[in-house]
Design a protein around this motif. Structure first.
Motif, PDB file in Angstrom:
ATOM      1  N   GLY A 214       0.943  -1.237   0.001  1.00 52.09           N
ATOM      2  CA  GLY A 214      -0.140   0.043   0.100  1.00 52.09           C
ATOM      3  C   GLY A 214       0.774   0.981   0.079  1.00 52.09           C
ATOM      4  O   GLY A 214       0.181   2.329  -0.107  1.00 52.09           O
ATOM      5  N   PHE A 215       2.019   0.967   0.102  1.00 53.37           N
ATOM      6  CA  PHE A 215       2.879   2.332   0.006  1.00 53.37           C
ATOM      7  C   PHE A 215       3.927   2.210  -1.134  1.00 53.37           C
ATOM      8  O   PHE A 215       4.364   0.873  -1.102  1.00 53.37           O
ATOM      9  CB  PHE A 215       3.857   2.444   1.463  1.00 53.37           C
ATOM     10  N   LEU A 218       8.553   7.921  -2.719  1.00 53.17           N
ATOM     11  CA  LEU A 218       9.591   8.394  -3.408  1.00 53.17           C
ATOM     12  C   LEU A 218      11.115   8.349  -2.640  1.00 53.17           C
ATOM     13  O   LEU A 218      11.114   8.818  -1.749  1.00 53.17           O
ATOM     14  CB  LEU A 218       8.864   9.723  -4.082  1.00 53.17           C
ATOM     15  N   TYR A 297       7.544   6.310   3.940  1.00 51.88           N
ATOM     16  CA  TYR A 297       7.427   7.755   3.469  1.00 51.88           C
ATOM     17  C   TYR A 297       8.406   8.529   2.495  1.00 51.88           C
ATOM     18  O   TYR A 297       8.368   9.330   2.057  1.00 51.88           O
ATOM     19  CB  TYR A 297       7.051   8.582   4.650  1.00 51.88           C
TER      20      TYR A 297
ATOM     21  N   VAL B  83       6.019   9.490 -12.700  1.00 51.08           N
ATOM     22  CA  VAL B  83       5.861   9.938 -11.237  1.00 51.08           C
ATOM     23  C   VAL B  83       6.817  11.160 -10.930  1.00 51.08           C
ATOM     24  O   VAL B  83       8.045  10.936 -10.999  1.00 51.08           O
ATOM     25  CB  VAL B  83       5.795   8.755 -10.282  1.00 51.08           C
ATOM     26  N   TRP B  86       6.743  15.222  -6.459  1.00 42.71           N
ATOM     27  CA  TRP B  86       5.746  15.295  -5.479  1.00 42.71           C
ATOM     28  C   TRP B  86       4.810  13.860  -5.572  1.00 42.71           C
ATOM     29  O   TRP B  86       4.044  13.727  -4.727  1.00 42.71           O
ATOM     30  CB  TRP B  86       4.670  16.480  -5.928  1.00 42.71           C
ATOM     31  N   GLY B  87       5.294  12.900  -6.210  1.00 43.12           N
ATOM     32  CA  GLY B  87       4.580  11.839  -6.481  1.00 43.12           C
ATOM     33  C   GLY B  87       3.287  11.802  -7.262  1.00 43.12           C
ATOM     34  O   GLY B  87       2.683  10.746  -7.511  1.00 43.12           O
ATOM     35  N   TYR B 159      -1.214  15.624   6.601  1.00 46.91           N
ATOM     36  CA  TYR B 159      -0.434  14.376   6.537  1.00 46.91           C
ATOM     37  C   TYR B 159      -1.038  13.070   6.739  1.00 46.91           C
ATOM     38  O   TYR B 159      -0.495  12.317   6.300  1.00 46.91           O
ATOM     39  CB  TYR B 159       0.604  14.460   7.740  1.00 46.91           C
ATOM     40  N   ARG B 162      -1.289  10.470   4.306  1.00 48.57           N
ATOM     41  CA  ARG B 162      -0.059   9.480   3.749  1.00 48.57           C
ATOM     42  C   ARG B 162       0.047   8.347   4.401  1.00 48.57           C
ATOM     43  O   ARG B 162       0.468   7.478   4.417  1.00 48.57           O
ATOM     44  CB  ARG B 162       1.266  10.477   4.283  1.00 48.57           C
ATOM     45  N   THR B 163      -0.574   8.323   5.732  1.00 45.98           N
ATOM     46  CA  THR B 163      -0.409   7.109   6.662  1.00 45.98           C
ATOM     47  C   THR B 163      -1.449   6.095   6.363  1.00 45.98           C
ATOM     48  O   THR B 163      -0.980   5.082   6.890  1.00 45.98           O
ATOM     49  CB  THR B 163      -0.609   7.547   8.287  1.00 45.98           C
ATOM     50  N   ILE B 164      -2.224   6.220   5.222  1.00 45.42           N
ATOM     51  CA  ILE B 164      -3.076   5.026   5.184  1.00 45.42           C
ATOM     52  C   ILE B 164      -2.547   4.255   3.899  1.00 45.42           C
ATOM     53  O   ILE B 164      -2.275   4.849   2.774  1.00 45.42           O
ATOM     54  CB  ILE B 164      -4.676   5.536   4.689  1.00 45.42           C
ATOM     55  N   PRO B 165      -2.507   3.051   4.009  1.00 47.44           N
ATOM     56  CA  PRO B 165      -1.961   2.336   2.695  1.00 47.44           C
ATOM     57  C   PRO B 165      -3.067   2.484   1.783  1.00 47.44           C
ATOM     58  O   PRO B 165      -3.980   2.676   1.832  1.00 47.44           O
ATOM     59  CB  PRO B 165      -1.918   0.850   3.300  1.00 47.44           C
ATOM     60  N   VAL B 166      -2.281   2.362   0.649  1.00 47.98           N
ATOM     61  CA  VAL B 166      -3.342   2.438  -0.729  1.00 47.98           C
ATOM     62  C   VAL B 166      -3.779   3.778  -1.049  1.00 47.98           C
ATOM     63  O   VAL B 166      -3.383   4.651  -1.939  1.00 47.98           O
ATOM     64  CB  VAL B 166      -4.234   1.263  -0.785  1.00 47.98           C
ATOM     65  N   THR B 169      -0.885   6.403  -1.273  1.00 45.54           N
ATOM     66  CA  THR B 169      -0.345   6.207  -2.357  1.00 45.54           C
ATOM     67  C   THR B 169      -1.186   6.782  -3.659  1.00 45.54           C
ATOM     68  O   THR B 169      -0.477   7.669  -4.242  1.00 45.54           O
ATOM     69  CB  THR B 169       0.000   5.006  -3.088  1.00 45.54           C
ATOM     70  N   ARG B 173      -0.530   9.944  -5.817  1.00 42.20           N
ATOM     71  CA  ARG B 173      -0.422  10.088  -7.559  1.00 42.20           C
ATOM     72  C   ARG B 173      -1.373  10.661  -8.163  1.00 42.20           C
ATOM     73  O   ARG B 173      -0.972  11.122  -9.444  1.00 42.20           O
ATOM     74  CB  ARG B 173      -0.558   8.754  -7.798  1.00 42.20           C
TER      75      ARG B 173
END
Lengths: 363, 338
Positions: A214-215, A218, A297, B83, B86-87, B159, B162-166, B169, B173
């Protein structure tokens, strides 16, 4: 490296070239750095400290066996009148290193080194320290790019980070106490390249790169040649200050696997290291604690300061991964291919000091 | 006042489009597919574009494996994905735009007013009021501007994402960036991009239906300070409709704590539709009004700005947005049809 003859040395050593001491000659970086400096005409003398024999062939570097805490260092500095210390022997990877030893090498080693360099009447004029961008940590609250003066946003969680931060604070105090010295600290991003073995390259070589499900963070890399060139550049140009060193750009972790030719091994987001512990124990993957935040992260460091000082990179972050991948392809086809070098005390002494050897002839 | 209407009937679409992350120009998606899969030069950072003015140092000793690196100019960059730093991935973004477009057009029937006030070039900080348990305003604003202006919008947010999987991301993106002042400055000043921020933060999205269209405190005015430092205008956007798209009836504090969420809302959608309600908005009409850009007559690039000036400016902008919201609500005859 063009300049550096001027102001390189002082006092009685005015007529001589630079006299450089390298720590960790037996480690990858010490050996590489010594090789690089040997081709510098204005470096008169290179002295390498190491707990073990050097692992790379060296032409004129003198090797002194020393323990990892450098207890004999101040005597060596006095006796050899070195003017530059390149401190490459900092552990920036906690795999297979006991906590105590890590502390001894990084913190106590640096402490003794700086004590020797800063003692009264010391001949040392420049100290270069090879640190790591691990000092910034990695957390969700991080900015996308750390500048050299950006504070880390998360508490220190791993022993490696703690020891590197302590080292840097020692160096900072040393800089304040010795304003007449040139002190340079280079913080390197994760290294990849043709030869170096890091947790990432170890895993890529086995075609299995762990990731946290899930991560897809970069990340940045710096190529090993750029590491040596950056150290050499800062040493040669005598540039004081703290510098981030990393290849341009960032790339997602999944792209690292794709360029590096490996499969991703997804680990659960909750305690991924515990999950992969059996594989770590078996030596199938490397996953040190300092990589966990990075794999969640990522991290980016702004390298404009060193670029502004005139340094030119040969590799981008993705280029460093590709450099590794190309070398790895070669290895897969031809075997390890690295010539086995063994340091023979008598032979090395003979070539360096015997009157029978005619020096200055290539061969 | 000029109206840029975005009704499905009066817009003819030319086909799938996509934008360059940096160039800000529209290109045909098919053309992009036929071009080389990896384009390196639009990703190199500006400050790393060393023109080769410095003398190249002689090569250091290189061990057996030779490298293919060119000795002059920018190093070769073998990227495989698009990508950016910044992602954000323009490919992902364009897929999302294609999926979201029907929602934008036929579900929310988003209508813009004053879209021409958003510049085609140069950085600007877009701010908007925030609402809905899972806010529907951010995607609408980003989609609308990217479609109409053909330039990317980076959404600065908590922020927490960012901590939640999927989710983290995907959020990254599709243009989400953690709201760190350094990130905002780099986007706005160094890269002259559009950044969208909701100054109220989660205080706005967690408010209950009874507080609808009452702007919360604008943080500590950080957005004004960033815009001052970056030397870019602040462009406020007033949003009407998002409040009713997923209204919160009440919050369960204990559950939020247990799940480590900023808040746990019980929405009208969830009461009517069950769990599906947490991913289904009511088909409200969303109207967006772009207010006049606010520029600050102050020297950019300073480390710190007068706190009182910053708070005053923030409060002025907040008052303008509040007035604008009231004005739009006076004109609105129906939640569903505008």
């Amino acid at each position: 490296m063009t300049c550096c003859a001027s102001a390189a040395v002082s006092g009685s050593a005015d007529q001589m070239g630079r006299r450089v001491l390298i720590t960790g000659l037996d480690t990858f970086w010490g050996g590489r750095m010594a090789q690089a400096l040997e081709s510098e005409p204005d470096v008169e003398m290179i002295l390498g400290l190491g707990a073990n024999e050097p692992r790379v062939p060296l032409e004129r570097t003198e090797f002194v066996r020393s323990d990892q805490k450098y207890s004999i260092l101040s005597r060596i500095v006095r006796a050899t009148q070195v003017d530059t210390i390149v401190h490459t022997f900092l552990e920036t990877n906690s795999v297979n290193i006991p906590s105590r030893l890590l502390h001894e090498i990084n913190v106590i080693g640096t402490l003794n080194l700086l004590a020797a360099a800063g003692s009264a009447g010391s001949s040392v004029r420049q100290v270069v320290v090879k640190s790591s961008t691990h000092v910034y940590g990695s957390a969700e609250t991080d900015p996308a790019w750390f500048r050299e003066d950006t504070q880390r946003t998360s508490p220190v969680r791993t022993r490696l980070e703690r020891s590197l931060i302590e080292v840097e604070s020692l160096v900072r105090d040393f800089t304040e106490d010795n304003p007449h010295l040139v002190v340079s600290v280079l913080r390197f991003a994760n290294v990849l390249g043709t030869d170096i073995i890091t947790p990432v390259s170890f895993n890529l070589r086995r075609r299995l790169l762990p990731c946290i499900a899930g991560f897809d963070p970069l990340v940045q890399f710096v190529e090993e040649d750029d590491v040596v060139r950056a150290l050499e550049y800062v040493t040669g140009q005598q540039i004081p200050g703290v510098f981030n060193v990393a290849g341009a750009g960032k790339l997602p972790w999944s792209e690292v696997a794709s360029i590096g030719g490996a499969f991703l091994l997804p680990l659960p987001p909750f305690r991924p290291r515990a999950f992969v512990a059996p594989l770590r124990q078996a030596g199938a993957v490397q996953f040190p604690p300092e990589m966990e935040g990075l794999m969640r992260y990522g991290r980016g460091v702004d390298t404009s300061r060193l670029v502004g000082a005139g340094f030119q990179y040969r590799y981008t972050s993705a280029g460093a991964v590709e450099s590794f991948a190309r070398a790895n392809n070669l290895r897969r086809s031809t075997g390890s291919g690295e010539p086995e070098y063994r340091y023979e005390q008598d032979v090395e002494q003979f070539f360096r000091h015997s009157p029978a050897v005619v020096r200055g002839i290539d061969g | 006042m000029l109206r840029v209407s975005k009704e499905p009937s009066d817009t003819t679409r030319t086909g799938p489009r996509s934008l360059h992350p940096r160039g800000g120009e529209l290109i045909d998606a098919t053309a992009e597919r036929t071009s080389a899969p990896v384009v390196g030069d639009n990703r190199t950072e500006p400050e790393r574009d060393d023109g080769g003015s410095m003398p190249t140092p002689p090569p250091v000793s290189v061990l057996p494996v030779a490298s293919p690196q060119p000795m002059n100019g920018a190093p070769h960059d073998p990227r495989r994905s698009d990508v950016d730093e910044w992602g954000r991935s323009e490919n992902m973004r364009s897929i999302l735009r294609r999926v979201y477009d029907p929602v934008y057009r036929y579900w929310f029937r988003v209508e813009w007013e004053g879209l021409e006030k958003i510049p085609h070039h140069g950085g600007a900080l877009l701010i908007a009021n925030h609402a809905g348990a899972i806010p529907s305003d951010a995607p609408a604003i980003m989609h609308g501007i990217e479609e109409e202006l053909g330039r990317p919008v980076y959404g600065l947010a908590d922020y927490f994402f960012r901590t939640i999987p999927v989710v983290g991301t995907m959020w990254s993106r599709t243009g989400g960036v953690p709201a760190h002042p350094d990130n905002a400055y780099r986007l706005l000043h160094d890269q002259q991009q559009l950044a969208l921020v909701f100054p109220e933060g989660t205080k706005a999205t967690s408010k209950t239906y009874t507080d609808r269209y009452r702007l919360r405190r604008f943080g500590r005015g950080g957005f004004v300070e960033i815009a001052m430092r970056a030397g870019v205008p602040v462009i406020p956007i007033a949003v009407v409709g998002a409040e009713e798209s997923m209204p919160i009836l009440f919050r369960i504090g204990g559950l939020a704590k247990a799940l480590k969420l900023p808040y746990f809302p019980v929405t009208a959608n969830a009461l009517l539709m069950g769990p599906i309600g947490y991913v289904t908005y009511f088909p409200v009409k969303i109207k967006l009004r772009v207010l006049d850009p606010v520029t600050f007559d102050i020297e950019p690039g300073l480390e710190r700005y007068s706190r009182s000036r910053v708070m005053d400016e923030a409060e002025t902008i907040r008052a303008k947005m509040q007035d604008s919201l009231h004005d739009m609500l006076r004109e609105r005859r129906s939640i569903w049809f505008g």
